[in-house]
Design a protein around this motif. Structure first.
Motif: not given
Length: 229
Positions: A60, A149-150, A191, A194-196, A200-202, A214, A217
């Motif tokens: 990522t 991813l965001d 999806n 996501c947070s990195t 790192s959860w989506c 949640y 990732l």
């Protein structure tokens, strides 16, 4: 002409425009604060097959405000700086990473980490197309393709990786969060972003309103993208 070569020439042309329109590095709004997952690296040499993530490896890229960059390169992490100058069309321009400080754990033999570590310093251009970011290497060295991813462009289809056990869909982004249900390998999900940070959860949602929650990732992978033609 090979699709990758067409894309590479378009990126190169945009970088020429960028030299005449100086835009602050923090100005390309679609880049600042964005998060991406690697899809593949494709060389301009037609005889070399694309390199694509396999197994449980996670790759990522986070382009944070203030020119800070964070990367997950399989079992290693890297951080440093990034700069970008947009062209007139603002969806492309020049791009470069500064020096990246990286951990040095030994990843599996199938890992793309060594190849990525070698290629990142040679990135010189970028191009945004829908939910994809293409980073072009200097001297037609190839293209690194990333998927957003965001969730800025709305939900994208992902699925649970092939794992030995089910993955827990949790109410909140924490291993202590209430488990809503268990998701089997291959389960397709929307999806939502996501947070990195940290683990790192989506945020994901089962298609058809089957539940939202949640998932880490590392337990997800993107659905195969339509190849360039």
């Amino acid at each position: 002409m090979h699709a990758l070569q067409r894309l590479g020439r378009a990126i190169a042309a945009s970088s020429v425009l960028a030299s005449g329109v100086a835009v602050a590095a923090t100005d390309p709004a679609d880049l600042v604060g964005s998060h991406w997952q690697l899809i593949q690296f494709q060389s301009n040499d037609d005889n070399q097959p694309p390199l694509q993530p396999t197994g449980a490896g996670t790759y990522t890229l986070s382009l944070l405000s203030g020119g800070h960059a964070q990367l997950q390169l399989d079992c290693n992490q890297a951080q440093g700086t990034w700069t970008a100058v947009a062209s007139r069309e603002r969806s492309s321009g020049t791009f470069a990473f500064g020096p990246l400080a990286q951990t040095r754990m030994r990843c599996p033999e199938t890992s793309l980490e060594p190849a990525l570590t070698a290629k990142l310093p040679w990135v010189r251009t970028y191009r945004l197309e829908r939910s994809n970011l293409y980073l072009g290497l200097m001297a037609d060295g190839g293209i690194l393709s990333w998927q957003r991813l965001d969730g800025r462009d709305g939900p994208t289809l992902w699925r649970v990786r092939q794992l030995d056990q089910a993955v827990s869909l949790r109410l909140v982004a924490s291993q202590r969060g209430l488990v809503l249900r268990e998701l089997a390998s291959g389960t397709v999900l929307n999806n939502l972003g996501c947070s990195t940070a940290d683990q790192s959860w989506c945020q994901v949602e089962l298609p058809g309103g089957g539940g939202r929650g949640y998932v880490p990732l590392r337990d997800l992978e993107s659905e195969p993208s339509t190849p360039l033609r």
